[in-house]
Structure formats: structure tokens, C-alpha cells
Write an enzyme that holds these catalytic residues in place. Structure first.
Site, PDB file in Angstrom:
ATOM      1  N   THR A  34     -37.220  59.003 111.286  1.00 30.99           N
ATOM      2  CA  THR A  34     -36.124  59.781 111.867  1.00 30.99           C
ATOM      3  C   THR A  34     -35.383  60.536 110.774  1.00 30.99           C
ATOM      4  O   THR A  34     -34.985  61.683 110.939  1.00 30.99           O
ATOM      5  CB  THR A  34     -35.144  58.849 112.604  1.00 30.99           C
ATOM      6  OG1 THR A  34     -35.902  58.009 113.472  1.00 30.99           O
ATOM      7  CG2 THR A  34     -34.167  59.637 113.431  1.00 30.99           C
ATOM      8  N   GLN A 249     -48.439  52.704 116.515  1.00 31.57           N
ATOM      9  CA  GLN A 249     -47.391  52.463 117.501  1.00 31.57           C
ATOM     10  C   GLN A 249     -47.622  53.228 118.795  1.00 31.57           C
ATOM     11  O   GLN A 249     -46.698  53.481 119.558  1.00 31.57           O
ATOM     12  CB  GLN A 249     -46.018  52.821 116.915  1.00 31.57           C
ATOM     13  CG  GLN A 249     -45.614  51.904 115.785  1.00 31.57           C
ATOM     14  CD  GLN A 249     -44.208  52.185 115.301  1.00 31.57           C
ATOM     15  OE1 GLN A 249     -43.241  51.955 116.006  1.00 31.57           O
ATOM     16  NE2 GLN A 249     -44.111  52.700 114.078  1.00 31.57           N
ATOM     17  N   ARG A 606     -39.743  45.488 114.492  1.00 28.19           N
ATOM     18  CA  ARG A 606     -38.351  45.812 114.823  1.00 28.19           C
ATOM     19  C   ARG A 606     -37.389  44.992 113.972  1.00 28.19           C
ATOM     20  O   ARG A 606     -36.214  45.329 113.855  1.00 28.19           O
ATOM     21  CB  ARG A 606     -38.021  45.514 116.296  1.00 28.19           C
ATOM     22  CG  ARG A 606     -38.738  46.349 117.347  1.00 28.19           C
ATOM     23  CD  ARG A 606     -38.740  47.812 117.065  1.00 28.19           C
ATOM     24  NE  ARG A 606     -39.950  48.187 116.323  1.00 28.19           N
ATOM     25  CZ  ARG A 606     -40.096  49.341 115.691  1.00 28.19           C
ATOM     26  NH1 ARG A 606     -39.139  50.220 115.693  1.00 28.19           N
ATOM     27  NH2 ARG A 606     -41.208  49.608 115.039  1.00 28.19           N
TER      28      ARG A 606
END
Length: 655
Positions: A34, A249, A606
Site C-alpha cells: 500500500t 494471496q 496477518r
DNA sequence: CAAAACTGCCTTTTT
DNA sequence: GGCAGTTTTG
């Protein structure tokens, strides 16, 4: 040197500085994906691109929101004007603008998942296919997959390999007819019809391609056929396309996403620059080690090895629990301990699971221990009956052809229009090739409706008129108020719910819908019923409400693995890691074990610091206790062989 | 003919 | 443990 390049590692910087031509950024979990996207966008602005020239496509509203916020943090006001949104919202806008070109009215509706389900059911009924033969859910999933792989109803009929396929294909034909008749589009159509606009109308495509001089796509591994072609159409000519993703992913194969897209990017876009981000800034070595050990069992990969930037931490724990309520109790108690004794914040903890239904047991325990939690996804605000009822009214006001909505509310609240009358109207509509609403008017005007139905239907017309009238002046709140008052919805809530608690809870939903209306009315440039409904349809996952002032409420997060992608938490519990759940039993049949493994990988990665996995010895299924076996992924993770007594899900006896 | 009570059915993941 | 379809009652 640009200030934006500071603090980036070499690979990240390479990705940001590659501003021309096709660029593939292979970003492993936690490698600053990101960051790279947002910094690259800010860098482009700094290099003189205007915000209008930037298109940043994401898959979820959450991701779009985060991108926008982070970009704002980097570049401030200079971002205004950039297109940042989900594929669906981008396509929705395009469709709204060019609706007439597709033979759609401007007020066309958008069906959400449960509307699609109703339409499939109606189609099955029409075809006299019993639901025992073809499950509506399965049929819907198959139809959606057809659409997302660009297979039309005609092709589907021809390709049908067996009886089941053929029945579904026939259902698909009827389903598409119903969409057309009702002037509505489903989620899949939004992509397909936008693609049609771009590929068949050069006068629409060319200016857009010219405008969007730099296109970026997040989570490229999840791109399906239509999305890929939309991107290609927009980047055609200049080829300035940057895609970011991680083949490890890719977890949306069932929605038509094709991992090959990212594996073959260099073939699709020759001369592409490829940047690999392999330094993980998120997790401890132990967690990454576990993740790597699992994912390396997948055959087809770009092949990356994540290096931990953080040092060692706690061992990854695997716990055996008696059943799901013990599991939930343990997790809840430990989180409470972490909060009270270690001063960890609730928001830094998450419980992840494969299927949404697993949340129930957790909710029960968390509630009884007074642990604040935030349930993401699952039964959302928009799934609540009273919200759906009012939404159906609004949609009907915007588009009277919308039969799904009409049939939903025609007798809610009960107004004396029964099944017999409705059936008659529907039969008439089918005969005339019109819709139930029109048929009702025809029947009423011909005096063929029972007296009570005539009165009620006329009152319904007046209610919708009042709603439309308010909406025409941009007053969404009044529009909703008008409906609630005209149909006396308060009385319906009082009638349907006996005790005060649920009654208040239900009425609360109406209040929240009013909040949405107020919000839209205030924020939208030109609020219309259509724009309001589009926002409601596309941002159904909106969880912005009831947050603290700083934007996040302090509560434990509960969500599915699919929902967790892109997020991170210092403390993560991955529950129900059992054969049949993760991997899911259906995956064995569908040959999607690799995808389940990627799901496990997503879950493991995560966690920042503490990762706990658990499985149960038995669990309740349909009210009966069933023996469970630890997931094969746990054995892969621990590099152990399953014992002789272990059974893979493929061999489970389903008694 | 419409509304309330009752029974038997499934449960992957999401825009 | 919920909902849709069915039976029973008003």
C-alpha cells in the site's frame, strides 16, 4: 531527490520511480504494498501529473478508502480529482453516464447478492426445476462465474457438459431475461456492461484512455476477466499500467479471478518492468517461517521468499480445543488477559475464521465476557429485514419495473394483497411481457382487483409518489420519511416484534437508514434517488459508522479470512483450522486446495507479533456433534506427518 | 382469501 | 439456529 522516496528500500524505490510503461510489483505479504502504491501516486503528482490523470482501482471500498486517506496524508489537497475507487464504483459511474447507450434507463437499479438469489429462485420456479435438484445458491454461483468468465447464456447452453450444467444454463437464460425486463443490473453486469461500453464505443473509450495517463491496479491477482479487459482497454495505447499484487494471496478464484493474470503479466504487456518486494516489515521471523512453510507446498508460484525485517518473537502456537465453544472461551479469555495484564489494545487483536458462521460461537463468549468486538461482514446492516424492506420501497420508487422489490413489499406491511392477487398480476405481466407493477395498474383500472387490493395499491402509488417528490428536490431524508409515514412502517415494526428490546433494535435500523440518507444528501454533489441507491448498493460493507473520533473504535475484530486480506494485527487468532473448514470441504471437490492454502497463508501473515491457531476435536454441525481433524496445513506448518488416525477431508464419511 | 403457527431444510469465501 | 415452504386457523 523527492521527499517521497525517503525511507523506502531499494525495491520499493525502484517501483515508485518507474513511472512509464507497464510495471508489475510483486508484493509479498507485509512488504509495504500500500505504501508503494500511495507513494507512487504522490510521486506522479509531484512529477507534474494532474490528479485527473490518475486512476487507482481497488477491489474493496475499504481499500479504496485507505488509499485515498493515505494519499491525502502524503500529498494533501493535490489529490482531489484523482479517481480512486473499486472497479464496481468506477463502472457504476460510467454506466450511469452512458445508460441510454445500453438501452438502460438512468434510474436502472443494482441488485445485490440477495436480489440475485431471489431472481435465480424465480427462474428455477419458472422452469419447474426443483430446488432439490439445483440449489439456488449453487446456481447463482455458477451463473456469476459464467458472467465473470465472459460466457453468455447462449454459450453456457452449448457448453453444458451434463444435465446439471444444462439446467443452470437454462436458468441463466431466464435470469438474464428477468434482469432486462426489470431494468436492473447485477454486480457482474456492472463490469460486463462497462466493458461493453469501452470495447464497442471508441468514442467513450478513447477519451478515457487519454485522460487516465497513469493507471494503477491494487490486488491484481484477484482481477477477473472483465476487470482485466477493462484495465487493458483503459491502458491501451499508452501502456502506462502499474499493477500490484501477490500470487500467493489470490483467494478469489471462485469469483472468476485467475492467478494466471499475474503470472503472465509480462506476456500480456511486453517489456514490463518487474519489481519484487520481499522484505516483510510486518511479522516476526517465527510467523513468517510458518507462512513460508505452508505456502511452499503450492506448485504454481512466482516464487518469493519473505525475509523478516523484525527479529524473533513468540513461537506460533497451535491449540487443541474440545469444541467450538471451548475454543471461543479460550480465545476470549486470553484476549481479556492480554488487554488487562499486558495493556494491549482491543483493536490490536483479531479473530479470523474461514466461514462467516463461525462467528456465532465467538460472539456469544465475547459478549458474556464483556469484550468489545466489531464483527466485519456477515449479517450486515443491509441484510436486516426492515432495512431491506425500505430499500425495496426506494428502489421501486426509482424504478417501477423492479419486480423483485415490488414483490418483496407488495404486502409488507400486510395490506390485504394476498398471494392469489399477486399471482394473477404476475401471470398477466408474463403474458404481456411487462412487469407486475404495470399489471397491477392494468388490472385495477379494469376493475379486476378485489376491493381491498384496489384501495391498498392506490395508497401504495401515493406513497411512492410522495417519496419521489421529496427525492426530486434532493431531500433524501424526507424521501425516506415520506415512505415510512405513508406506509405506516412504525406500526409494522410494532406489530412484527413482540418484545420491546427487539422492537427498538429493529426500529433502530430505520434510523440508521435515515442517517445514510442525511449523509448522502449532505455529501453528494447532486443527490438523487438513483445516486443514493447506488451508494447503498455498492457500499453495503460500510463500517465507518459508530467509530471513535480518531477513526477506529477500540474493539476486537472478528472477520473471515477473505475480509482480512490487506490488514494486520499484532495479535491474531486463527480458529477452526480443521479439515473440512480450512481447507473447506467443497474445495476438495472443486480442486481448489491451492486456493485454500493461500487462504491459510493470508491468515498467518496477518499477524505481527502473536499468532495462535486452533482446531477442535469435535464441533456441532446441524445441531449434531461431529469429530474433527486438524488441518493438513497445520502439519505442513510444523513439518510433521499426520498420524495414522488422521483423515483428510476427502475421506470424511458424511453420515 | 389472508395471517399465524409449524416443520424440515440447509451453511464458503464478496463486489 | 434461521428461513422458506406448508399447514392450520381466523
Amino acid at each position: 531527490m523527492s521527499r517521497f522516496l525517503e525511507g523506502l528500500n531499494d525495491e520499493q524505490r525502484h517501483a515508485v520511480e518507474t513511472v512509464d510503461g507497464p510495471l508489475l510489483v510483486l508484493a509479498g505479504a507485509g512488504t509495504g504494498k500500500t505504501r508503494v502504491i500511495t507513494v507512487r501516486a504522490a510521486y506522479l503528482l509531484e512529477r507534474g501529473f494532474r490528479p485527473e490523470q490518475l486512476l487507482l482501482a481497488t477491489f474493496t471500498n475499504k481499500a479504496a478508502r485507505e488509499m485515498r486517506e493515505r494519499l491525502r496524508g502524503l500529498a494533501g489537497k493535490a489529490v482531489e480529482g484523482a479517481t480512486i475507487g473499486t472497479f464496481h464504483s468506477f463502472c457504476g459511474r460510467l454506466l450511469r453516464e452512458h445508460a441510454p447507450r445500453l438501452g438502460l434507463p438512468r434510474g436502472f437499479g443494482i441488485c445485490d447478492g440477495s436480489d440475485q438469489q431471489s431472481l435465480v429462485k424465480a427462474a428455477l420456479r419458472e422452469l419447474r426445476i426443483p430446488e432439490a435438484t439445483v440449489h439456488p445458491r449453487a446456481a447463482h454461483a455458477r451463473i456469476s462465474l459464467f458472467k465473470n468468465t465472459l460466457v453468455g447464456p447462449g454459450d453456457a447452453l452449448e457448453q453444458a457438459a451434463d444435465d446439471w450444467d444444462e439446467l443452470v444454463a437454462r436458468c441463466y437464460v431466464k435470469y438474464e431475461e428477468a434482469l432486462g425486463r426489470q431494468r436492473v443490473v447485477d454486480f457482474d453486469d456492472m463490469l460486463l456492461k462497462a466493458l461493453q461500453l469501452l470495447e464497442q464505443h471508441e468514442d467513450i473509450r478513447a477519451p478515457l484512455a487519454e485522460r487516465y495517463a497513469r493507471v494503477m491496479v491494487d490486488e491484481y491477482q484477484d482481477t477477473n476477466g472483465p476487470q482485466y479487459r477493462i484495465v487493458r482497454a483503459l491502458a491501451a495505447g499508452h501502456g502506462n499500467l502499474c499493477v500490484v499484487g501477490d500470487d500467493d494471496q489470490s483467494i478469489y478464484g471462485w469469483r472468476g479471478a485467475d492467478v494466471r493474470r499475474i503470472l503472465e503479466f509480462e506476456k500480456d504487456f511486453p517489456g514490463a518492468t518487474v519489481v519484487r518486494l520481499e522484505t516483510n516489515y510486518r511479522s516476526t521471523e517465527e510467523i513468517l517461517d510458518a507462512a513460508n512453510k505452508v505456502i511452499r507446498n503450492n506448485p504454481k508460484r512466482h516464487g518469493k521468499t519473505l525475509r523478516a525485517w523484525a527479529g524473533h518473537g513468540d513461537k506460533v502456537r497451535v491449540l487443541t480445543m474440545e469444541d467450538e465453544s471451548h475454543e471461543a472461551q479460550y480465545v476470549a479469555a486470553e484476549m481479556q488477559w492480554a488487554h488487562d495484564s499486558r495493556e494491549e489494545r482491543w483493536r490490536d487483536m483479531a479473530v479470523l475464521y474461514r466461514t462467516a458462521t463461525q462467528a456465532r460461537a465467538l460472539e456469544v463468549e465475547l459478549r458474556s465476557m464483556n469484550v468489545p468486538y466489531r464483527l466485519v461482514g456477515g449479517m450486515s446492516f443491509f441484510d436486516r429485514k426492515e432495512v431491506r424492506d425500505l430499500l425495496a420501497y426506494l428502489r421501486l420508487a426509482a424504478n417501477p419495473h423492479d419486480e423483485t422489490s415490488f414483490l418483496r413489499i407488495v404486502n409488507v406491511p400486510p395490506r390485504g394483497i394476498g398471494k392469489g392477487t399477486v399471482d394473477k398480476a404476475v401471470a398477466r405481466a408474463t403474458e404481456d411481457g411487462s412487469d407486475a407493477w404495470s399489471a397491477f395498474r392494468v388490472l385495477r383500472d379494469a376493475g379486476e382487483l378485489p376491493a381491498q387490493a384496489t384501495r391498498s395499491f392506490t395508497a401504495l402509488e401515493a406513497a411512492l409518489d410522495a417519496c419521489r417528490h421529496a427525492a426530486a428536490h434532493g431531500r433524501m431524508v424526507d424521501a425516506v420519511h415520506a415512505l415510512v409515514a405513508e406506509v405506516d412502517y412504525r406500526a409494522e415494526v410494532d406489530r412484527a416484534y413482540g418484545d420491546d428490546v427487539t422492537r427498538d433494535l429493529r426500529w433502530n435500523g430505520v434510523g440508521e437508514l435515515l442517517d445514510f440518507a442525511e449523509n448522502h444528501q449532505r455529501r453528494a454533489k447532486d443527490p438523487t434517488l438513483e445516486s443514493f441507491l447506488q451508494e447503498l448498493a455498492l457500499e453495503a460493507d460500510d463500517d465507518r459508522k459508530d467509530e471513535d473520533d480518531d477513526g477506529t473504535q477500540d474493539a476486537v475484530t472478528l472477520m473471515t479470512l477473505h475480509g482480512a486480506k490487506g490488514l494486520e494485527f499484532p495479535r491474531v487468532y486463527l480458529v477452526g483450522v480443521e479439515e473440512g473448514i480450512l481447507p473447506h470441504r467443497r474445495s476438495a471437490l472443486e480442486g481448489s486446495l491451492d486456493e485454500e492454502r493461500r487462504l491459510m497463508y493470508v491468515g498467518v501473515t496477518r499477524a505481527r507479533e502473536v499468532l495462535t491457531l486452533s482446531f477442535c476435536a469435535q464441533r456441532a454441525k446441524f445441531g449434531k456433534a461431529v469429530v474433527c481433524h486438524p488441518s493438513r496445513f497445520l502439519f505442513e506448518m510444523k513439518e510433521k506427518q499426520p498420524p495414522d488416525t488422521w483423515l483428510p477431508v476427502e475421506q470424511h464419511v458424511t453420515a
